[in-house]
Design a protein around this motif. Structure first.
Motif, short mmCIF file in Angstrom:
data_model
loop_
_atom_site.label_atom_id
_atom_site.label_comp_id
_atom_site.label_asym_id
_atom_site.label_seq_id
_atom_site.Cartn_x
_atom_site.Cartn_y
_atom_site.Cartn_z
N ASN A 80 -58.61 -34.42 -48.71
CA ASN A 80 -57.80 -34.41 -47.49
C ASN A 80 -56.42 -33.84 -47.78
O ASN A 80 -55.74 -34.27 -48.71
N ARG A 81 -56.00 -32.85 -46.98
CA ARG A 81 -54.75 -32.14 -47.23
C ARG A 81 -53.67 -32.48 -46.19
O ARG A 81 -52.70 -31.73 -46.00
N THR A 82 -53.82 -33.61 -45.52
CA THR A 82 -52.81 -34.02 -44.55
C THR A 82 -51.44 -34.11 -45.22
O THR A 82 -51.31 -34.64 -46.32
N GLY A 83 -50.43 -33.57 -44.54
CA GLY A 83 -49.06 -33.61 -45.05
C GLY A 83 -48.67 -32.44 -45.92
O GLY A 83 -47.50 -32.29 -46.28
N VAL A 84 -49.63 -31.57 -46.27
CA VAL A 84 -49.36 -30.44 -47.17
C VAL A 84 -48.77 -29.27 -46.37
O VAL A 84 -49.19 -28.99 -45.25
N PHE A 85 -47.81 -28.57 -46.95
CA PHE A 85 -47.30 -27.32 -46.38
C PHE A 85 -47.27 -26.27 -47.48
O PHE A 85 -47.17 -26.58 -48.67
N THR A 86 -47.35 -25.00 -47.07
CA THR A 86 -47.34 -23.90 -48.03
C THR A 86 -46.63 -22.70 -47.42
O THR A 86 -46.89 -22.33 -46.27
N PHE A 87 -45.73 -22.09 -48.19
CA PHE A 87 -45.12 -20.82 -47.83
C PHE A 87 -45.55 -19.78 -48.84
O PHE A 87 -45.37 -19.96 -50.05
N ASN A 88 -46.11 -18.68 -48.37
CA ASN A 88 -46.51 -17.58 -49.23
C ASN A 88 -45.53 -16.42 -49.09
O ASN A 88 -44.84 -16.29 -48.08
N GLY A 89 -45.49 -15.56 -50.10
CA GLY A 89 -44.64 -14.38 -50.04
C GLY A 89 -43.16 -14.69 -50.08
O GLY A 89 -42.35 -13.98 -49.48
N VAL A 90 -42.78 -15.74 -50.82
CA VAL A 90 -41.36 -16.11 -50.90
C VAL A 90 -40.66 -15.14 -51.86
O VAL A 90 -41.06 -15.01 -53.02
N PRO A 91 -39.60 -14.46 -51.41
CA PRO A 91 -38.91 -13.51 -52.29
C PRO A 91 -38.08 -14.23 -53.34
O PRO A 91 -37.73 -15.41 -53.20
N ALA A 92 -37.74 -13.51 -54.41
CA ALA A 92 -36.86 -14.07 -55.43
C ALA A 92 -35.48 -14.29 -54.83
O ALA A 92 -35.05 -13.57 -53.94
N GLY A 93 -34.77 -15.30 -55.35
CA GLY A 93 -33.41 -15.55 -54.90
C GLY A 93 -33.24 -16.95 -54.34
O GLY A 93 -34.14 -17.79 -54.41
N GLN A 94 -32.08 -17.18 -53.78
CA GLN A 94 -31.76 -18.49 -53.24
C GLN A 94 -32.56 -18.78 -51.98
O GLN A 94 -32.85 -17.86 -51.20
N TYR A 95 -32.90 -20.05 -51.81
CA TYR A 95 -33.55 -20.45 -50.56
C TYR A 95 -33.11 -21.85 -50.18
O TYR A 95 -32.59 -22.61 -51.00
N THR A 96 -33.30 -22.17 -48.92
CA THR A 96 -33.02 -23.51 -48.40
C THR A 96 -34.24 -23.96 -47.63
O THR A 96 -34.79 -23.20 -46.82
N ILE A 97 -34.68 -25.19 -47.89
CA ILE A 97 -35.85 -25.72 -47.20
C ILE A 97 -35.44 -27.00 -46.48
O ILE A 97 -34.73 -27.84 -47.02
#
Length: 530
Positions: A80-97
């Motif tokens: 069961n994958r309830t609660g899971v999130f995924t971002f693909n293709g994230v570029p190099a560098g700073q990020y905020t989530i």
């Protein structure tokens, strides 16, 4: 040691929703065709159950990606994958989530994706946050007025005044700046506040007529001490009328008062001087000004005396790397150290801000008395748990008379290994074997407060404190203590000159610096006097 339903307005306010806080996690790029992936699972902090349909927003540069956590009906808990999130293709560098879920506090993390490690054979770089727990939240209705007259169109902001929960999961998530604008009745709702944070609510100074002269000074208010999860809390925020010749002043700071009981005055560090404020090792130093300001310069240094004398940097003034940002309409200055501050050290903050008020340039010296020196208290002790005995968190009672088993009655304090908040009630007191029951309405009070006896050194100076250059490599300990308003001698179980059974029975509802809660069982707990 302080969100109900969360309004999904993040995309509308995307350019103002992050406030500087970073952690040291890096994942570095191996080649131009590498692909970054960020994943994790959002869970309820209390139940540890996954949360479906939580909104997760990733900001990289000026770009945004938005997704929701999975809702999965698979009965197999391993699949069961309830609660899971995924971002693909994230570029190099700073990020905020940022993570937003109805009924929970909004949280945010700032980090970077660098690509050289964690790269598999397919050149895919994956960073897995693992489980990300969310604390319950609440909404806060704020009525903004000036001496009773409602003010519309006023922007209001949250500023963390005290971080109670600290680290969340395996990364430094924090409660970000939350904003709202008052309606025609002067009301605005801040959504997604955390139960385990204390906030200052700030309404920056406002020029209503657009004539270049402020009509109202910055107003501030404070969030409730113990908000109820899922509730609608309310408060009033007053913005004083502005005067043409006002000076810059500090309305509030993130300071926690640090007094020294042994002298009956503020804590004195013989190497740095009198200390009037304190900050957690992971905390920021925050100032709220009555008008928008510009930052001219700032520095943060500390006297390195809480180490052994043979340390090559012992007694030196050391510079501390940090970032400084202005927010909330340039009325809030946040000084964010790039790494944890050194526990039990005293930091010197200096600098200057300036502002144009009524056509006149005003300046203000940061670190002006009494907020020149900041003491770093220890909030890293093992946290309390619902069972207490299994947590390693020890609650004791001490009369701090400096002598074990003296038989001398002195003021009794509850003693904790770290800062706590909440309430206490005295149910019974046993003095030399005679017990007095206080009944249902016994003496009671708050565990947190600003009286001059809460944070205290136990060290190698006569058993009563540790001062500056006298601090050695062993024996230095800082405790958090709460006065009970009673006088007792040591308990006879300690032997020596103790005159008899001396203890106190208390009922407690407390939360520690990591956000863990403990409530005593029915009948309270009985603690011998040390």
């Amino acid at each position: 040691m302080k969100t109900k339903s969360v309004v999904l307005i993040l995309l509308l306010t995307a350019l103002t929703w992050f406030a500087g806080c970073s952690d040291s996690r890096n994942v570095t790029v191996k080649s131009a065709d590498s692909v970054g992936v960020i994943t994790g699972r959002v869970i309820d902090f209390s139940t540890q159950q996954p949360i479906a349909n939580a909104q997760v927003i990733l900001k990289t540069g000026i770009n945004f990606m938005v997704t929701k956590t999975i809702s999965d009906s698979n009965p197999n808990p391993n699949l069961n994958r309830t609660g899971v999130f995924t971002f693909n293709g994230v570029p190099a560098g700073q990020y905020t989530i940022k993570i937003v879920a109805t009924g929970y506090a909004v949280i945010q993390d700032d980090s970077s994706m660098d690509y050289n490690s964690y790269t598999n054979s397919n050149n895919t770089v994956v960073y897995d946050y693992g489980n990300i727990p969310l604390y319950k939240g609440y909404n806060l209705d704020v009525y903004v007025n000036s001496n009773g007259t409602a003010l519309s169109g006023i922007h209001i902001y949250t500023v963390e005044n005290d971080t109670i929960c600290g680290y969340i999961g395996n990364s430094w998530f924090y409660s970000p700046e939350i904003t709202a604008t008052t309606d025609a009745t002067g009301h605005a709702t801040l959504s997604g506040l955390s139960q385990c944070e204390y906030y200052e609510i700030v309404a920056p100074a406002t020029d209503v007529n657009g004539d270049g002269i402020y009509d109202y000074q910055t107003g501030i208010a404070y969030s409730p001490d113990l908000p109820l999860a899922g509730s609608n809390m309310a408060l009033s925020l007053n913005m004083p009328p502005a005067q043409r010749y006002d000076n810059i002043s500090v309305l509030a700071t993130s300071a926690v008062n640090y007094p020294n009981l042994s002298t009956g005055s503020w804590y004195y560090d013989p190497f740095m001087g009198y200390v009037y404020a304190a900050v957690a090792p992971q905390g920021d130093i925050v100032y709220v000004f009555n008008y928008p300001v510009s930052l001219d310069y700032v520095s943060l240094d500390y006297g390195n005396v809480r180490v052994v004398a043979t340390d090559p940097n012992y007694g030196h003034i050391l510079n501390t790397p940090f970032s400084a940002t202005l927010s909330a309409g340039n009325t809030v200055l946040t000084i964010h150290p790039t790494s944890n501050l050194a526990i039990n050290n005293t930091y010197l903050l200096s600098g200057q801000v300036s502002a144009n008020i009524g056509g006149a340039l005003q300046t203000y010296a940061l670190g002006s008395s009494p907020l020149t020196l900041w003491y770093v208290f220890d909030n890293t002790s093992t946290g309390v748990s619902s069972t207490l005995s299994s947590s390693g968190f020890t609650i004791t009672a001490d009369n701090f008379n400096g002598v074990v088993n003296s038989g001398v009655a002195s003021a009794v304090y509850l003693k904790f290994p770290e800062f706590v908040r909440g309430t206490y009630k005295i149910l019974a007191v046993t003095n030399a074997g005679t017990t007095t029951y206080y009944g249902a309405f016994g003496a009671q009070g708050n565990l947190s407060g600003s009286t001059n006896d809460r944070i205290y050194y136990e060290g190698n100076v006569g058993g009563g404190g540790c001062e500056g250059l006298n601090c050695g490599p062993a024996g230095l300990k800082v405790v958090y203590r709460v006065p009970l308003g009673i006088n007792l001698a040591d308990d006879s179980s300690l032997g020596g000159g103790a005159p008899g059974v001396n203890n106190v029975t208390v009922s407690l509802d407390l939360t520690d610096t990591e956000g863990n809660r403990y409530v005593t069982p029915a009948g309270g707990i009985t603690i011998s006097i040390n």
